[in-house]
Design a protein around this motif. Structure first.
Motif, PDB file in Angstrom:
ATOM      1  N   ALA A  85     -10.621 -20.804  36.341  1.00  0.00           N
ATOM      2  CA  ALA A  85     -11.394 -21.063  35.670  1.00  0.00           C
ATOM      3  C   ALA A  85     -13.051 -22.305  35.574  1.00  0.00           C
ATOM      4  CB  ALA A  85     -11.052 -21.101  33.873  1.00  0.00           C
ATOM      5  N   SER A  86     -14.244 -21.563  35.175  1.00  0.00           N
ATOM      6  CA  SER A  86     -14.701 -22.044  34.728  1.00  0.00           C
ATOM      7  C   SER A  86     -15.259 -22.887  33.615  1.00  0.00           C
ATOM      8  CB  SER A  86     -16.408 -21.572  35.491  1.00  0.00           C
ATOM      9  OG  SER A  86     -16.347 -21.308  37.241  1.00  0.00           O
ATOM     10  N   VAL A  87     -14.900 -24.221  33.581  1.00  0.00           N
ATOM     11  CA  VAL A  87     -15.484 -23.995  31.865  1.00  0.00           C
ATOM     12  C   VAL A  87     -15.912 -25.409  31.063  1.00  0.00           C
ATOM     13  CG1 VAL A  87     -12.758 -23.376  31.517  1.00  0.00           C
ATOM     14  CG2 VAL A  87     -13.072 -26.133  31.824  1.00  0.00           C
ATOM     15  N   LEU A  88     -16.782 -25.838  30.260  1.00  0.00           N
ATOM     16  CA  LEU A  88     -17.586 -26.520  29.470  1.00  0.00           C
ATOM     17  C   LEU A  88     -16.391 -27.889  29.015  1.00  0.00           C
ATOM     18  CD1 LEU A  88     -20.858 -25.235  28.589  1.00  0.00           C
ATOM     19  CD2 LEU A  88     -20.241 -26.810  30.522  1.00  0.00           C
ATOM     20  N   ARG A  89     -16.348 -28.773  30.110  1.00  0.00           N
ATOM     21  CA  ARG A  89     -15.326 -30.263  29.623  1.00  0.00           C
ATOM     22  C   ARG A  89     -16.745 -30.870  28.558  1.00  0.00           C
ATOM     23  NH1 ARG A  89     -10.039 -29.498  30.984  1.00  0.00           N
ATOM     24  NH2 ARG A  89      -9.468 -27.904  30.482  1.00  0.00           N
ATOM     25  N   ALA A  90     -17.303 -31.616  28.032  1.00  0.00           N
ATOM     26  CA  ALA A  90     -17.904 -32.565  27.259  1.00  0.00           C
ATOM     27  C   ALA A  90     -18.975 -32.345  27.551  1.00  0.00           C
ATOM     28  CB  ALA A  90     -17.573 -34.034  27.946  1.00  0.00           C
ATOM     29  N   GLY A  91     -19.658 -31.322  27.845  1.00  0.00           N
ATOM     30  CA  GLY A  91     -20.924 -30.316  27.973  1.00  0.00           C
ATOM     31  C   GLY A  91     -20.911 -30.392  29.880  1.00  0.00           C
ATOM     32  N   LYS A  92     -20.110 -30.937  30.454  1.00  0.00           N
ATOM     33  CA  LYS A  92     -20.051 -30.861  31.834  1.00  0.00           C
ATOM     34  C   LYS A  92     -19.415 -29.595  32.194  1.00  0.00           C
ATOM     35  CE  LYS A  92     -21.160 -35.417  32.852  1.00  0.00           C
ATOM     36  NZ  LYS A  92     -20.862 -37.108  33.154  1.00  0.00           N
ATOM     37  N   ARG A  93     -20.193 -28.724  33.182  1.00  0.00           N
ATOM     38  CA  ARG A  93     -19.684 -27.791  34.312  1.00  0.00           C
ATOM     39  C   ARG A  93     -18.223 -27.879  34.877  1.00  0.00           C
ATOM     40  NH1 ARG A  93     -21.569 -21.840  35.981  1.00  0.00           N
ATOM     41  NH2 ARG A  93     -19.775 -20.642  37.057  1.00  0.00           N
ATOM     42  N   GLN A  94     -17.137 -27.852  35.039  1.00  0.00           N
ATOM     43  CA  GLN A  94     -16.104 -28.041  35.708  1.00  0.00           C
ATOM     44  C   GLN A  94     -15.280 -26.057  36.353  1.00  0.00           C
ATOM     45  OE1 GLN A  94     -13.019 -30.674  34.569  1.00  0.00           O
ATOM     46  NE2 GLN A  94     -14.488 -31.478  33.663  1.00  0.00           N
ATOM     47  N   THR A  95     -14.205 -26.335  36.961  1.00  0.00           N
ATOM     48  CA  THR A  95     -13.367 -25.645  37.836  1.00  0.00           C
ATOM     49  C   THR A  95     -12.026 -26.167  37.246  1.00  0.00           C
ATOM     50  OG1 THR A  95     -14.679 -24.692  39.259  1.00  0.00           O
ATOM     51  CG2 THR A  95     -12.055 -23.835  38.893  1.00  0.00           C
ATOM     52  N   VAL A  96     -10.970 -25.078  36.883  1.00  0.00           N
ATOM     53  CA  VAL A  96      -9.405 -25.679  36.243  1.00  0.00           C
ATOM     54  C   VAL A  96      -9.239 -24.583  36.643  1.00  0.00           C
ATOM     55  CG1 VAL A  96     -10.776 -27.268  34.593  1.00  0.00           C
ATOM     56  CG2 VAL A  96      -9.727 -25.317  34.219  1.00  0.00           C
ATOM     57  N   ALA A  97      -7.480 -25.084  37.157  1.00  0.00           N
ATOM     58  CA  ALA A  97      -6.600 -24.611  36.797  1.00  0.00           C
ATOM     59  C   ALA A  97      -6.601 -23.136  35.663  1.00  0.00           C
ATOM     60  CB  ALA A  97      -4.614 -24.940  37.187  1.00  0.00           C
ATOM     61  N   GLY A  98      -6.016 -21.774  36.265  1.00  0.00           N
ATOM     62  CA  GLY A  98      -6.195 -20.975  34.950  1.00  0.00           C
ATOM     63  C   GLY A  98      -4.972 -21.012  33.428  1.00  0.00           C
ATOM     64  N   ASP A  99      -3.972 -21.967  34.512  1.00  0.00           N
ATOM     65  CA  ASP A  99      -2.615 -22.099  33.358  1.00  0.00           C
ATOM     66  C   ASP A  99      -2.830 -23.437  32.493  1.00  0.00           C
ATOM     67  OD1 ASP A  99      -2.702 -24.455  35.160  1.00  0.00           O
ATOM     68  OD2 ASP A  99      -0.290 -23.520  36.078  1.00  0.00           O
ATOM     69  N   ARG A 100      -4.267 -24.409  32.911  1.00  0.00           N
ATOM     70  CA  ARG A 100      -4.422 -25.586  32.076  1.00  0.00           C
ATOM     71  C   ARG A 100      -5.477 -25.261  30.867  1.00  0.00           C
ATOM     72  NH1 ARG A 100      -1.323 -29.418  32.581  1.00  0.00           N
ATOM     73  NH2 ARG A 100      -3.079 -31.329  32.296  1.00  0.00           N
ATOM     74  N   LEU A 101      -5.707 -23.819  30.818  1.00  0.00           N
ATOM     75  CA  LEU A 101      -6.695 -23.672  29.950  1.00  0.00           C
ATOM     76  C   LEU A 101      -6.136 -23.573  28.310  1.00  0.00           C
ATOM     77  CD1 LEU A 101      -8.781 -20.374  30.878  1.00  0.00           C
ATOM     78  CD2 LEU A 101      -9.829 -22.577  30.400  1.00  0.00           C
ATOM     79  N   VAL A 102      -6.534 -23.974  27.331  1.00  0.00           N
ATOM     80  CA  VAL A 102      -6.317 -24.581  26.076  1.00  0.00           C
ATOM     81  C   VAL A 102      -7.569 -23.767  24.766  1.00  0.00           C
ATOM     82  CG1 VAL A 102      -5.617 -26.219  26.880  1.00  0.00           C
ATOM     83  CG2 VAL A 102      -7.677 -26.939  25.576  1.00  0.00           C
ATOM     84  N   PRO A 103      -6.894 -23.787  23.984  1.00  0.00           N
ATOM     85  CA  PRO A 103      -7.591 -23.269  22.717  1.00  0.00           C
ATOM     86  C   PRO A 103      -8.580 -23.703  22.718  1.00  0.00           C
ATOM     87  CG  PRO A 103      -5.314 -22.522  22.632  1.00  0.00           C
ATOM     88  CD  PRO A 103      -5.336 -23.505  23.469  1.00  0.00           C
ATOM     89  N   GLY A 104      -9.851 -23.264  22.652  1.00  0.00           N
ATOM     90  CA  GLY A 104     -10.588 -24.417  22.282  1.00  0.00           C
ATOM     91  C   GLY A 104     -11.795 -24.641  23.443  1.00  0.00           C
ATOM     92  N   ASP A 105     -11.483 -24.725  24.636  1.00  0.00           N
ATOM     93  CA  ASP A 105     -11.989 -24.491  25.894  1.00  0.00           C
ATOM     94  C   ASP A 105     -13.273 -23.396  25.731  1.00  0.00           C
ATOM     95  OD1 ASP A 105     -11.385 -26.632  27.743  1.00  0.00           O
ATOM     96  OD2 ASP A 105      -9.521 -25.534  27.725  1.00  0.00           O
ATOM     97  N   ILE A 106     -14.188 -24.221  26.620  1.00  0.00           N
ATOM     98  CA  ILE A 106     -15.474 -23.286  25.760  1.00  0.00           C
ATOM     99  C   ILE A 106     -15.647 -23.069  28.227  1.00  0.00           C
ATOM    100  CG2 ILE A 106     -17.634 -22.677  26.767  1.00  0.00           C
ATOM    101  CD1 ILE A 106     -16.461 -22.887  23.941  1.00  0.00           C
TER     102      ILE A 106
END
Length: 894
Positions: A119-140
């Protein structure tokens, strides 16, 4: 965390605040902490039993106990070959059950594999790709066309986002998404501000906040439903279980009473009496019956496979023959899961369009009469817009026409070809120079085109409420006239009321130097060419298949996630019986189980349903004692497929979760194949009934011979070893021949059998009594004749053994036509399998009667020709008597 069903009723800012997140997403430390708190974004694996325990549990069945008891008895007699056969049957059944065990676990494995790996997410305003099973509630999460949605998201921003949700809702078209709040009671398919885990983005971009992961997602709830759904046993397994218990109790009771009577009253020798009781048990236990039943089901598997129905579990074959109601999904099952233009409305005429899915061939009709598109020039202009204001492509692959891109645009290309245009040539001649892409705000798409002859035009397609307001003119008789907007709006509403998606097509000629397309260029200056109505059309065979189901007394009900109007339109086209009323998911939620059971029988169409609704509907029908088949192809169908008596999944377009939850898979995704499967299922059950109706009277007749002899205190007219031989040779041949009986002509002309209908009906019990009586007369008659002639005991027993076999052969010819007359050439001619079985048995009996080595083993003697003719005469007499009794019974019934 709140349940995911609440988030669609929250404003985006409120959702972010509740999740303690922001538009820049979470920082890495918070994400790590939440991952520790909420766990991985994956579906939980179900608890599993050990392989050894699963295998041993296959033997926990009363019928298996009976078979094992029969194996012990035959071993005590020293007949090791028969013991080996019985044990082989036991282990074969255990292996089949073991391999089929764990369907629910496999189905949930298939669902787990549908989750996005990255999944592509924003973490601290920066776009990054994380494993799907690492997503958490509140992730953008950031979504783009082609992405698989990795978790349940509340959408925050959308740009032309469309998501394919068929696996959850059954709706064939991608759903257009937006960010506004929707009602708390909105059905799953109407939660347009949500993107659900496992669905696919077909176009556009978006960002959303994760509101649910893993088991808390909608797809996770389905997995939970699946794990909690009880798998029902089939009618045959249920009845055989009851039958086996009573048979076991009866045989043991009779054996014990006979032994007690012979030992305490008649004071017979213990060892001789014990062996006689063993012979009685061998005669009474139809040890070949389970093997023949298994083979009968296996023959049905092959027959169904030739009709594109793949059976995943043997007993399901006869279940499908017993169904009294088929609950069918709409998309891809009753319909083609392909959009098609079926109606065209111009200012001059309303036309119907006929064709097959995306195939670029078809015809037009006007008021039921064939219509030549060349008679209406505006059709060519409509075809031009449909071809050029379009980003899809049609491809011909493996004899199928497939669309790459939006399904509605694929349907428009097929429509353009039906108007007589060469779409490929048109696209070469007209170059697209600019465009305004479709978005949910203005609800139209516009393109600017130039050709090589210095012509230019603007072409527009979109929602009627938007496009009609952008038009100034309409085409009447080939000429421009002022637009009658109210009339066109009414026409659009009329088409939409028939369950069709409506598009308005318009155009405008512009100077050749016009090379940039602005919004101002399409506002109030267009010419409206017409309206087109699109629908996912029913399969050509669906209507005739539904009609055949109705003739066979089987109800057909449509349960879909699509809109009520669309479902009603399809229901009328395929001939459902109650199409005047459609129950929606929201209305179903207002009914308790008792109210639902009251209305479910008189409602044939259910729309905007969720997985829970489908499950409730199946259970409500089962509450009426109905045997329910459920067809489906999506993940949303899996719980209902598992709960249904016969789950039928689509093989081509069905999800793996649906296939694993089902007992049958349709290789061609064709509803008509279900009717063929029902026909085969009924044939299998008829053949099973014939096997039982032949086996039980013969076994009872054999047992009665020994019982009567013991009660009279006389020598057994047949030895236990000879009884075992008769059982083995006839069950393995004559009984097996009935497994290959063809479908009878009236099979689909009578209503489904009740689920509670016992295997031992009153008619069968009477037949057992009649045949047993005739067997006793035949056996003791030939035995008395042999003794009267001064024959040796061995020869008398040989005559008895052969008389039993001949009576069983003639009984077979009677059973083949147990519902009609057996006195026809076709009945006498039989089948290849019947005559092959008769030949094998005859050869075997001649061998055991006349070959010295076998005479020594079985204590037999050669029979004279006259005695042989007498034995055949006894068989003929039995056949004539049971046939006369049947004809009298049929006449009284009529």
């Amino acid at each position: 965390m709140s349940a995911p069903t609440l988030w669609h009723n929250q404003l985006p800012d409120v959702a972010l605040a509740k999740l303690e997140s922001s538009s820049n997403g979470l920082d890495e430390a918070t994400a790590q902490q939440r991952h520790h708190t909420y766990g991985a974004n994956r579906l939980p694996a179900p608890p599993s039993r050990s392989v050894v325990l699963r295998f041993l549990l296959q033997f926990h069945n009363i019928l298996i106990y009976v078979l094992l008891g029969a194996a012990v008895v035959t071993a005590l007699l020293g007949h090791w070959v028969d013991t080996g056969v019985i044990l082989a049957v036991v282990f074969a059944n255990a292996i089949i059950g073991f391999l089929q065990e764990g369907k629910a676990e496999k189905a949930m494995d298939a669902i787990r594999e549908m989750l996005a790996p990255h999944a592509s997410v924003l973490r601290a305003g920066k776009r990054q790709t994380v494993a799907g099973d690492r997503l958490v509630p509140g992730d953008i999460v950031l979504l783009e066309a082609g992405d698989k949605v990795p978790a349940d998201l509340r959408l925050l921003q959308v740009h032309g986002l469309q998501v394919q949700e068929a696996l959850l809702t059954g709706e064939s078209l991608p759903v257009e998404k937006q960010v506004a709040v929707v009602a708390a009671a909105a059905a799953l398919g109407d939660r347009t501000n949500m993107a659900f885990s496992g669905t696919s983005v077909t176009s556009g971009q978006a960002r959303g906040v994760v509101v649910a992961i893993g088991a808390n997602t909608e797809i996770g709830r389905i997995s939970g439903l699946l794990s909690g759904v009880e798998t029902l046993t089939t009618p045959l397994v249920e009845q055989m279980g009851v039958f086996a218990k009573w048979l076991t109790l009866f045989i043991l009771t009779v054996a014990a009473l006979i032994f007690a009577f012979g030992y305490f009253v008649q004071h017979q020798d213990f060892s001789e009496l014990f062996m006689a009781v063993v012979g009685l048990s061998v005669a009474a236990i139809p040890e070949g019956l389970p093997a023949v039943l298994t083979i009968t089901l296996a023959v049905g598997v092959q027959a169904m496979a030739s009709r594109h129905a793949i059976v995943r579990r043997l007993p399901a074959i006869e279940t499908i023959g017993a169904v009294s109601v088929i609950c069918s999904d709409k998309t891809g099952t009753l319909t083609r899961n392909e959009m098609m233009v079926t109606r065209v409305m111009t200012a001059d005429a309303a036309l119907q369009v006929v064709g097959e899915g995306y195939a670029p061939q078809g015809t037009f009709s006007h008021r039921g009469q064939p219509f030549d598109p060349a008679e209406l020039p505006v059709l060519s202009e409509l075809g031009l817009v449909a071809s050029l204001c379009n980003d899809a492509e049609l491809k011909h692959q493996d004899a199928l026409w497939l669309v790459e891109g939006d399904p509605m645009e694929g349907a428009l290309l097929a429509f353009a070809a039906k108007t007589g245009l060469d779409v490929t040539q048109i696209r070469r001649e007209w170059t697209r120079t600019d465009m305004i892409p479709f978005n949910s705000r203005h609800k139209f798409m516009a393109t600017l085109h130039h050709d090589h002859a210095q012509h230019a035009c603007i072409l527009v397609k979109g929602a009627p409420e938007s496009v009609i307001g952008m038009c100034q003119y309409q085409v009447v008789g080939g000429k421009l006239q002022a637009l009658e907007a109210a009339v066109w709006q009414q026409q659009a509403e009329t088409i939409a009321a028939q369950g069709q998606r409506v598009l308005a097509l318009a155009s405008r000629r512009v100077p050749p130097h016009h090379t940039v397309l602005e919004y101002a260029d399409v506002q109030g200056t267009l010419t409206l060419l017409g309206l087109v109505g699109l629908i996912d059309p029913p399969r050509a065979e669906a209507a005739s298949a539904v009609a055949e189901c109705h003739r066979a007394g089987i109800q057909v009900k449509m349960i879909t996630g699509d809109h009520a109007a669309t479902a009603a339109a399809i229901g009328k086209q395929i001939g459902l019986q109650h199409t005047d009323k459609v129950l929606t998911g929201v209305e179903l939620d207002l009914l308790d189980d008792a109210d639902l059971a009251a209305v479910v029988l008189n409602t044939d169409i259910f729309a905007r349903t969720s997985p829970e609704h489908k499950l409730r509907l199946v259970m409500a029908l089962q509450a009426h004692g109905m045997t329910v088949a459920m067809t489906g192809d999506g993940v949303n169908d899996a719980p209902a497929l598992k709960r249904a008596d016969a789950g039928i999944a689509m093989g081509q377009k069905g999800s793996e979760a649906a296939k694993e939850a089902a007992e049958l898979v349709l290789a061609d995704d064709n509803f008509a194949s279900i009717v063929a499967a029902v026909r085969e299922g009924r044939t299998v059950y008829d053949n099973i009934k014939k096997v039982i109706s032949w086996t039980l009277p013969t076994s009872t007749g054999e047992a009665a011979v020994i019982v009567l002899a013991l009660l009279l205190g006389m020598l057994l007219p047949i030895t236990p070893l000879q009884i075992l031989w008769v059982n083995m040779i006839t069950a393995a041949t004559l009984g097996l021949a009935l497994a290959f009986e063809p479908t009878e002509a009236h099979t689909m002309q009578y209503p489904p059998r009740p689920r509670a209908q016992p295997l031992l009906s009153g008619g069968l019990l009477w037949h057992i009594v009649l045949v047993t009586t005739l067997f006793l007369c035949g056996v003791f008659g030939i035995y008395a004749y042999a003794l009267d002639q001064g024959y040796s005991l061995a020869l008398a027993r040989t005559l008895v053994m052969n008389t039993l076999v001949v009576m069983e052969i003639f009984h077979l010819f009677f059973i083949r036509n147990m519902y009609g007359t057996s006195l026809t050439w076709q009945a006498v001619r039989g089948t290849k399998m019947v005559w092959l079985a008769v030949i094998v048995v005859t050869v075997a009996q001649f061998a055991i009667t006349y070959l010295p080595p076998l005479q020594a083993v079985f204590a037999t003697e050669a029979i004279a020709l006259g005695d042989g003719l007498l034995i055949v005469g006894i068989g003929v007499a039995l056949f004539v008597l049971v046939e006369l009794e049947k004809q009298m019974r049929l006449r009284l019934r009529r």
